[in-house]
Design a protein around this motif. Structure first.
Motif, PDB file in Angstrom:
ATOM      1  N   LEU A   1     -19.053 -14.138  36.491  1.00  0.00           N
ATOM      2  CA  LEU A   1     -18.096 -13.059  36.265  1.00  0.00           C
ATOM      3  C   LEU A   1     -18.893 -11.668  35.917  1.00  0.00           C
ATOM      4  O   LEU A   1     -18.665 -10.489  36.436  1.00  0.00           O
ATOM      5  CB  LEU A   1     -17.060 -13.427  35.386  1.00  0.00           C
ATOM      6  N   LEU A   2     -19.665 -11.952  34.932  1.00  0.00           N
ATOM      7  CA  LEU A   2     -20.419 -10.801  34.506  1.00  0.00           C
ATOM      8  C   LEU A   2     -21.396 -10.105  35.441  1.00  0.00           C
ATOM      9  O   LEU A   2     -21.560  -8.859  35.669  1.00  0.00           O
ATOM     10  CB  LEU A   2     -21.430 -11.367  33.241  1.00  0.00           C
TER      11      LEU A   2
ATOM     12  N   TYR B   1     -19.156  -8.135  37.594  1.00  0.00           N
ATOM     13  CA  TYR B   1     -18.895  -6.783  36.965  1.00  0.00           C
ATOM     14  C   TYR B   1     -20.090  -5.924  36.900  1.00  0.00           C
ATOM     15  O   TYR B   1     -20.043  -4.712  37.096  1.00  0.00           O
ATOM     16  CB  TYR B   1     -18.667  -6.977  35.348  1.00  0.00           C
ATOM     17  N   SER B   2     -21.342  -6.324  36.777  1.00  0.00           N
ATOM     18  CA  SER B   2     -22.454  -5.855  36.695  1.00  0.00           C
ATOM     19  C   SER B   2     -22.711  -4.973  38.224  1.00  0.00           C
ATOM     20  O   SER B   2     -23.466  -4.147  37.953  1.00  0.00           O
ATOM     21  CB  SER B   2     -23.673  -6.471  36.354  1.00  0.00           C
TER      22      SER B   2
ATOM     23  N   SER C   1     -20.494  -4.109  40.293  1.00  0.00           N
ATOM     24  CA  SER C   1     -19.354  -3.418  40.940  1.00  0.00           C
ATOM     25  C   SER C   1     -19.524  -1.869  40.517  1.00  0.00           C
ATOM     26  O   SER C   1     -20.019  -1.462  39.532  1.00  0.00           O
ATOM     27  CB  SER C   1     -18.241  -4.203  40.282  1.00  0.00           C
TER      28      SER C   1
ATOM     29  N   PHE D   1     -13.749  -1.631  38.777  1.00  0.00           N
ATOM     30  CA  PHE D   1     -12.832  -2.694  38.517  1.00  0.00           C
ATOM     31  C   PHE D   1     -11.390  -2.135  38.714  1.00  0.00           C
ATOM     32  O   PHE D   1     -10.998  -1.276  38.175  1.00  0.00           O
ATOM     33  CB  PHE D   1     -12.956  -3.204  37.060  1.00  0.00           C
TER      34      PHE D   1
ATOM     35  N   SER E   1      -7.186  -3.797  38.168  1.00  0.00           N
ATOM     36  CA  SER E   1      -6.684  -4.807  37.814  1.00  0.00           C
ATOM     37  C   SER E   1      -5.041  -4.288  38.040  1.00  0.00           C
ATOM     38  O   SER E   1      -4.535  -3.215  37.421  1.00  0.00           O
ATOM     39  CB  SER E   1      -6.423  -4.962  36.142  1.00  0.00           C
TER      40      SER E   1
ATOM     41  N   LEU F   1      -7.816  -7.572  30.414  1.00  0.00           N
ATOM     42  CA  LEU F   1      -8.932  -6.744  30.092  1.00  0.00           C
ATOM     43  C   LEU F   1      -9.375  -7.085  28.777  1.00  0.00           C
ATOM     44  O   LEU F   1     -10.445  -6.964  28.233  1.00  0.00           O
ATOM     45  CB  LEU F   1      -8.410  -5.412  30.011  1.00  0.00           C
TER      46      LEU F   1
END
Length: 82
Positions: free
Chosen positions: A59-60, A63-64, A66, A69, A71, A82
């Motif tokens: 998941l990290l 995120y890194s 991307s 983000f 939602s 979050l």
């Protein structure tokens, strides 16, 4: 999610390099089928990727790597994810 799929369709008209990674629990078979049909109808099969639950390290990594983000949950009361 279907709104993101439609947004991806229009985004691809501007920038064909953008991809969408959907991460999270996907255990509604009929809804998954509906989403995949919608993706196919927009010819986005190679641009939208489903990932079920992933370990925190993965998941990290998402995120890194991307740029954005999103939602869009209608089911989380106070944006607790979050």
């Amino acid at each position: 999610i279907e709104d993101l799929i439609e947004l991806m369709y229009y985004t691809q008209l501007i920038d064909k390099e953008i991809e969408l990674n959907l991460v999270g629990k996907m255990d509604f078979e009929k809804y998954n089928f509906f989403l995949k049909e919608k993706i196919s109808s927009y010819n986005l099969d190679s641009k939208i990727h489903f990932h079920n639950l992933v370990p925190n390290s993965k998941l990290l990594e998402f995120y890194s790597n991307s740029s954005l983000f999103v939602s869009m949950s209608e089911h989380e009361g106070y944006m607790l994810p979050l």
